[in-house]
Design a protein around this motif. Structure first.
Motif, PDB file in Angstrom:
ATOM      1  N   ASN A 268       0.800  -1.381  -0.077  1.00 17.46           N
ATOM      2  CA  ASN A 268       0.046  -0.049  -0.044  1.00 17.46           C
ATOM      3  C   ASN A 268       0.872   1.331   0.051  1.00 17.46           C
ATOM      4  O   ASN A 268       0.674   2.122  -0.786  1.00 17.46           O
ATOM      5  N   ASP A 269       1.750   1.208   0.901  1.00 18.85           N
ATOM      6  CA  ASP A 269       2.706   2.550   0.857  1.00 18.85           C
ATOM      7  C   ASP A 269       3.530   2.550  -0.495  1.00 18.85           C
ATOM      8  O   ASP A 269       3.842   3.706  -0.828  1.00 18.85           O
ATOM      9  N   ALA A 270       3.948   1.409  -0.745  1.00 17.29           N
ATOM     10  CA  ALA A 270       4.771   1.553  -2.027  1.00 17.29           C
ATOM     11  C   ALA A 270       3.865   2.186  -3.295  1.00 17.29           C
ATOM     12  O   ALA A 270       4.410   3.010  -3.867  1.00 17.29           O
ATOM     13  N   GLU A 271       2.642   1.630  -3.395  1.00 19.83           N
ATOM     14  CA  GLU A 271       1.715   2.312  -4.449  1.00 19.83           C
ATOM     15  C   GLU A 271       1.649   3.907  -4.045  1.00 19.83           C
ATOM     16  O   GLU A 271       1.602   4.678  -5.013  1.00 19.83           O
ATOM     17  N   ASN A 272       1.463   4.053  -2.816  1.00 23.25           N
ATOM     18  CA  ASN A 272       1.090   5.613  -2.679  1.00 23.25           C
ATOM     19  C   ASN A 272       2.409   6.378  -2.858  1.00 23.25           C
ATOM     20  O   ASN A 272       2.316   7.662  -3.051  1.00 23.25           O
ATOM     21  N   LEU A 273       3.434   5.761  -2.638  1.00 25.24           N
ATOM     22  CA  LEU A 273       4.766   6.551  -3.013  1.00 25.24           C
ATOM     23  C   LEU A 273       4.800   6.745  -4.455  1.00 25.24           C
ATOM     24  O   LEU A 273       5.221   7.869  -5.036  1.00 25.24           O
ATOM     25  N   GLY A 274       4.319   5.881  -5.285  1.00 30.98           N
ATOM     26  CA  GLY A 274       3.935   6.107  -6.736  1.00 30.98           C
ATOM     27  C   GLY A 274       3.109   7.339  -7.075  1.00 30.98           C
ATOM     28  O   GLY A 274       3.307   8.263  -7.635  1.00 30.98           O
ATOM     29  N   TYR A 275       1.938   7.591  -6.264  1.00 28.77           N
ATOM     30  CA  TYR A 275       0.892   8.595  -6.298  1.00 28.77           C
ATOM     31  C   TYR A 275       1.645   9.843  -5.984  1.00 28.77           C
ATOM     32  O   TYR A 275       1.367  10.797  -6.634  1.00 28.77           O
TER      33      TYR A 275
ATOM     34  N   ALA B  64       8.925  -0.959  -1.876  1.00 28.45           N
ATOM     35  CA  ALA B  64       8.873   0.368  -2.547  1.00 28.45           C
ATOM     36  C   ALA B  64       9.829   0.897  -3.520  1.00 28.45           C
ATOM     37  O   ALA B  64       9.501   1.446  -4.480  1.00 28.45           O
ATOM     38  N   GLU B  65      11.071   0.394  -3.088  1.00 27.64           N
ATOM     39  CA  GLU B  65      12.085   0.360  -4.272  1.00 27.64           C
ATOM     40  C   GLU B  65      11.751  -0.337  -5.415  1.00 27.64           C
ATOM     41  O   GLU B  65      11.833   0.273  -6.450  1.00 27.64           O
ATOM     42  N   ASN B  66      11.269  -1.387  -5.312  1.00 25.14           N
ATOM     43  CA  ASN B  66      10.984  -2.212  -6.589  1.00 25.14           C
ATOM     44  C   ASN B  66       9.874  -1.784  -7.241  1.00 25.14           C
ATOM     45  O   ASN B  66       9.639  -1.544  -8.484  1.00 25.14           O
ATOM     46  N   TYR B  67       8.911  -1.269  -6.690  1.00 25.48           N
ATOM     47  CA  TYR B  67       7.720  -0.633  -7.103  1.00 25.48           C
ATOM     48  C   TYR B  67       8.039   0.511  -7.933  1.00 25.48           C
ATOM     49  O   TYR B  67       7.526   0.852  -9.326  1.00 25.48           O
ATOM     50  N   MET B  68       8.727   1.436  -7.461  1.00 20.77           N
ATOM     51  CA  MET B  68       9.128   2.712  -8.401  1.00 20.77           C
ATOM     52  C   MET B  68      10.019   2.177  -9.484  1.00 20.77           C
ATOM     53  O   MET B  68       9.895   2.971 -10.643  1.00 20.77           O
ATOM     54  N   VAL B  69      10.916   1.554  -9.355  1.00 14.96           N
ATOM     55  CA  VAL B  69      11.738   0.860 -10.623  1.00 14.96           C
ATOM     56  C   VAL B  69      10.814   0.327 -11.568  1.00 14.96           C
ATOM     57  O   VAL B  69      11.002   0.553 -13.016  1.00 14.96           O
ATOM     58  N   ASN B  70       9.948  -0.817 -11.328  1.00 15.52           N
ATOM     59  CA  ASN B  70       9.140  -1.290 -12.099  1.00 15.52           C
ATOM     60  C   ASN B  70       8.047  -0.232 -12.808  1.00 15.52           C
ATOM     61  O   ASN B  70       7.688  -0.645 -13.908  1.00 15.52           O
TER      62      ASN B  70
END
Length: 327
Positions: free
Chosen positions: A160-167, A193-199
């Motif tokens: 959830n926090d990873a996706e919100n970092l993206g937002y 979160a790191e992986n989410y931002m890279v992906n």
């Protein structure tokens, strides 16, 4: 916005015209990065907490040998406020002991210690986007050219926090398109979160892997000589890397967006790293870490372990490494 900024700091006479112009727009990343993480604030160190007032001053080797400066660290708990000393250094561009006007100054959020608990503004999309609106003002208010998302440990694991970092970043980029966003990562991808931002930072929907504009660089946080180069493959060939059937990185990051990591104590190997950057078409390298001078107290500011501090030797070899990579 610029007039509001001048009123906020209350000392326009001390700023050069070049510095004022530099603050009007974000200074872009150089084609080849040779940057340092500078210790500016730590809420566990007396005299150097986020609210402490002092003037950081750069050593000549830092001014000459760093074409990107990451200021460490912004405590997410206090955001959107930033450390007072961080503002003091970012807004004195062009003056003695300050960043050159053409060098981007990036505020690093988090770090290992500030990632031991979740970041409050990432609890939902609304709060993340609201924080982005504040951070979009950091350039005018505090002189920041961008932010570094050093989200690790507990803070970086919830999906959830990873996706919100993206937002958060999407909103920030929509408000400040030229604002730099850098993403440090572990050698092996292991933080959600790191992986989410890279992906979500690259796509091959229309052919070769290209940037989506979410983040600008991926920096490998492995600080032992030039061994970080061994982990470039985990991101450059992410679609081919898996661990027990799990594929943490689902994109192939173009090498020119990847930065190797070096310890500040490994200056003797900096030209070797620069040569590798050129040979492997990487985006450059980042150095953890370098302490600065405290011009207010007229003494060196705080340090962590001296083995990793580039300011122990204050070597001009860093400048040679940056020159070797070119602009």
């Amino acid at each position: 916005d610029l007039l509001q900024f001048l009123y906020f700091i209350g000392k326009p006479a001390e700023m050069s015209l070049a510095a004022l112009l530099a603050l009007a727009v974000s200074v872009p990343l150089p084609k080849k990065v040779g940057g340092m993480y500078l210790l500016i604030a730590d809420d566990t160190v007396d005299g150097y907490k986020s609210t402490d007032v002092w003037q950081p001053s750069l050593y000549p080797y830092q001014v000459n040998g760093s074409n990107v400066m990451w200021l460490s660290f912004v405590n997410p708990v206090y955001m959107p406020r930033v450390p007072v000393a961080m503002q003091a250094l970012a807004t004195c561009k062009g003056q003695a002991g300050c960043p050159p006007v053409d060098v981007p100054v990036i505020f690093s959020i988090g770090g290992a210690a500030y990632s031991e608990q979740t970041w409050g503004f990432l609890q939902n999309r609304t709060s993340a986007e609201a924080m982005a609106e504040h951070v979009a003002e950091w350039q005018d208010l505090y002189g920041a050219d961008g932010v570094d998302l050093d989200i690790e440990g507990t803070a970086g694991m919830p999906q959830n926090d990873a996706e919100n970092l993206g937002y958060f970043v999407q909103k920030l980029k929509s408000l400040k398109p030229g604002f730099i966003v850098t993403q440090p990562v572990y050698g092996y991808p292991q933080i959600t979160a790191e992986n989410y931002m890279v992906n979500n930072g690259w796509t091959n929907a229309t052919g070769p892997w290209t940037s989506t504009g979410l983040i600008d660089t991926v920096g490998i946080m492995y600080y032992d000589g030039i061994k970080s180069l061994n982990y470039v493959v985990n991101y450059a060939n992410g679609t081919q890397i898996s661990n027990k059937g799990v594929q943490p990185i689902t994109v192939n990051v173009p090498t020119e967006a990847i930065l190797g990591g070096m310890s500040g104590g490994d200056g003797a190997m900096s030209t070797q790293m620069a040569q590798a950057v050129n040979n492997e078409s990487l985006g450059g390298f980042m150095v953890w870490y370098a302490s600065v001078y405290d011009a207010t107290r007229r003494q060196p500011a705080f340090q962590y372990d001296t083995k990793s501090d580039a300011s122990v030797q204050k070597s001009e070899v860093w400048a040679a490494a940056v020159a070797m990579m070119g602009k």
